[in-house]
Write an enzyme that holds these catalytic residues in place. Structure first.
Site, PDB file in Angstrom:
ATOM      1  N   CYS A  42       0.838  -1.203   0.000  1.00 14.43           N
ATOM      2  CA  CYS A  42       0.000   0.000   0.000  1.00 14.43           C
ATOM      3  C   CYS A  42       0.877   1.258   0.000  1.00 14.43           C
ATOM      4  CB  CYS A  42      -0.910  -0.048   1.228  1.00 14.43           C
ATOM      5  SG  CYS A  42      -1.762   1.474   1.615  1.00 14.43           S
ATOM      6  N   CYS A  45       0.160   3.740   2.765  1.00 14.81           N
ATOM      7  CA  CYS A  45       0.613   3.166   4.039  1.00 14.81           C
ATOM      8  C   CYS A  45       2.107   3.432   4.236  1.00 14.81           C
ATOM      9  CB  CYS A  45       0.371   1.658   4.075  1.00 14.81           C
ATOM     10  SG  CYS A  45      -1.363   1.184   3.991  1.00 14.81           S
TER      11      CYS A  45
END
Length: 120
Positions: A42, A45
C-alpha cells in the site's frame, strides 16, 4: 519517579508489531494505544509509516503506537470493520475513540491523539 515508572512499564520509542494474537494484551496494557492498520504493498501506508515512527519516538511513555499488517492478521481488522488502508485507530482505555482513514499528515494525527493524553 520517572525511573520507577520506567522499571514498572517498558518505555519504547518504536511502534510495536501488532498481531491478532497480541492485540488484546496490548490493548489492556496501554491506556492510550494508536494502531496503524497497513500492508506493505500500500503506497499511502508507506507514507504514513515514517509518521507513526516519529510519533512513537515523540510520545514515548505517553502513547503506545502499534502497526498491524492486515495481510498477515485478518481477525482484528475484521472485528473493527477495517475495509481500507491505511486506517489509524486510537484506543483509549480499551475503546476505539478515533478513526482516521487514509494518509493523514503528522499534525492531524497528533490533533486526534492529544486530547486523550491529557485524560490519562
Amino acid at each position: 519517579m520517572l525511573n520507577q515508572a520506567m522499571k514498572n512499564k517498558q518505555i519504547t520509542s518504536k511502534p510495536i508489531a501488532m498481531t491478532d494474537d497480541n492485540f488484546q494484551s496490548a490493548l489492556k496494557a496501554h491506556e492510550l494505544l494508536v494502531v496503524d492498520f497497513w500492508a506493505p504493498w500500500c503506497g499511502p501506508c508507506r507514507m504514513v509509516g515514517p509518521i507513526i515512527e516519529a510519533l512513537a519516538a515523540q510520545y514515548a511513555g505517553e502513547v503506545k503506537f502499534g502497526k498491524m499488517n492486515v495481510d498477515e492478521n485478518q481477525i482484528v481488522p475484521s472485528a473493527f470493520g477495517i475495509m481500507s488502508i491505511p486506517t489509524i485507530v486510537v484506543f483509549h482505555r480499551g475503546k476505539a475513540v478515533e478513526r482516521m482513514l487514509g494518509a493523514y499528515p503528522q499534525t492531524q494525527i497528533e490533533a486526534k491523539i492529544r486530547p486523550y493524553i491529557n485524560r490519562q
